[in-house]
Write a protein that holds these residues in place. Sequence first.
Motif, PDB file in Angstrom:
ATOM      1  N   SER A 211       0.815  -1.219   0.000  1.00  0.00           N
ATOM      2  CA  SER A 211       0.000   0.000   0.000  1.00  0.00           C
ATOM      3  C   SER A 211       0.846   1.264   0.000  1.00  0.00           C
ATOM      4  O   SER A 211       0.436   2.292  -0.528  1.00  0.00           O
ATOM      5  N   SER A 296      -4.349  -5.287  -1.127  1.00  0.00           N
ATOM      6  CA  SER A 296      -3.528  -4.075  -1.039  1.00  0.00           C
ATOM      7  C   SER A 296      -3.959  -3.157   0.092  1.00  0.00           C
ATOM      8  O   SER A 296      -3.399  -2.085   0.254  1.00  0.00           O
ATOM      9  N   ARG A 297      -4.983  -3.558   0.862  1.00  0.00           N
ATOM     10  CA  ARG A 297      -5.455  -2.732   1.971  1.00  0.00           C
ATOM     11  C   ARG A 297      -5.445  -3.538   3.268  1.00  0.00           C
ATOM     12  O   ARG A 297      -5.766  -4.727   3.266  1.00  0.00           O
ATOM     13  N   THR A 388      -0.857  -3.833  -7.214  1.00  0.00           N
ATOM     14  CA  THR A 388      -1.439  -2.952  -6.192  1.00  0.00           C
ATOM     15  C   THR A 388      -2.882  -2.583  -6.512  1.00  0.00           C
ATOM     16  O   THR A 388      -3.418  -1.631  -5.960  1.00  0.00           O
TER      17      THR A 388
END
Length: 402
Positions: A211, A296-297, A388
């Motif tokens: 991230s 990605s989080r 990403t």
Amino acid sequence: MTGARTSKVSWHLASLVAQREFTSRVMTKAYAISTAVMVAILVGGQIVYAMASGDEDPTAIGTTGDDRALVVAIKQSAKALGHDVEIRAQGSESKARDRVKDGELDVAVIGHEDGSVDAVSQDELDSELESILQAAGKQVALEKALVAQDVDADRLAADVERASIDVDVLDPDDPDKGQRVALAYIAVLLLFFTVYLYGLYVAMGVVEEKSSRVVELLLSTIKPLELLVGKVIGIGAVGLMQVVVFGGAALATGLATDVVTIGSTAIAVFAASILWYVLGFAFFAVLYAALGSLVSRQEDVNNATMPLSILAFAIFFAAQASLSTPDSGWIETLSWIPPFSATLMPLRIAAGVTDPLQVVGTVIIMLVATAVTAVFAARIYESSVLNTGGRQSLRGALSRSR
């Protein structure tokens, strides 16, 4: 293509990543404080337990007169029931009663000229102490009756002793069973929480680097697999340090305070916990890293790693269920199957129901399973760590790695 990239791993670069992961986490105040607090709880808890469960003062029993037979009978009855007593001769009945009132005596045994005996106490006697006094009184009365009837009491006692029944117990109770179960339970808790927690840290670390785009800078100089290996080793070393500190502090305190009296078993469990932490963490950590690379989080980490969390809790509950029966057939079978062996084998070692062949065999199987898992996880990690975008599917990551 993946095989070509993974076959030339620079262990020097991987060690640099491991060193960065280790120092960045160990040097934080949160890590130092949490470790210190946990050690204080482990050490302090055992000290408090040792003090609370220390040897109780013997029961103070006062006697009057010079009835040696009654004193001997009380001591014999108390010894037979495992009760510690202290006999204190008192000069008179009034003195004995006064000391009971003042709390200096737990009970006063007062003999009378007619042969009767009274017991004086401030409160109700507990059942065990009352049984001791009743048995002693009856024993003295019996001996006096035998003497009055010109019966040799010693010869009679010898004849009765020879007629006693010898009990042959086929399955005697293990006097150390309680400590073994406690050691096993502590080992299971320690392994489960450290493997689960630090495995999750691996996944969170992967997502954090994705991230923040840090991973793109890192992968401009090192290979994805080197980053994966370094991250697993570094974070694993952080957890290993806590396992050693927690386990070592608990073991040393337990032996010093005599809370733990089975030293050889405790040391074996400690060594097994370290070994199986390394094996269990390696197995889970590479999978956590692989699943973490799919998102990605940070808020998606728990959902992505849910299958591993379910597996980890299944292992924990299996170990919990086996605490009372570590030698059962289904537990022995399950302990050969990775990753269940990571918690079940320390438990079985603590219970003393395993042998060196099984220990070596399960370690080898776990090593093979971890190696296979690592190859599988590396393929997913290498194909997903630079993506990403949104959450990727496991099938898509595997297809791109071919």
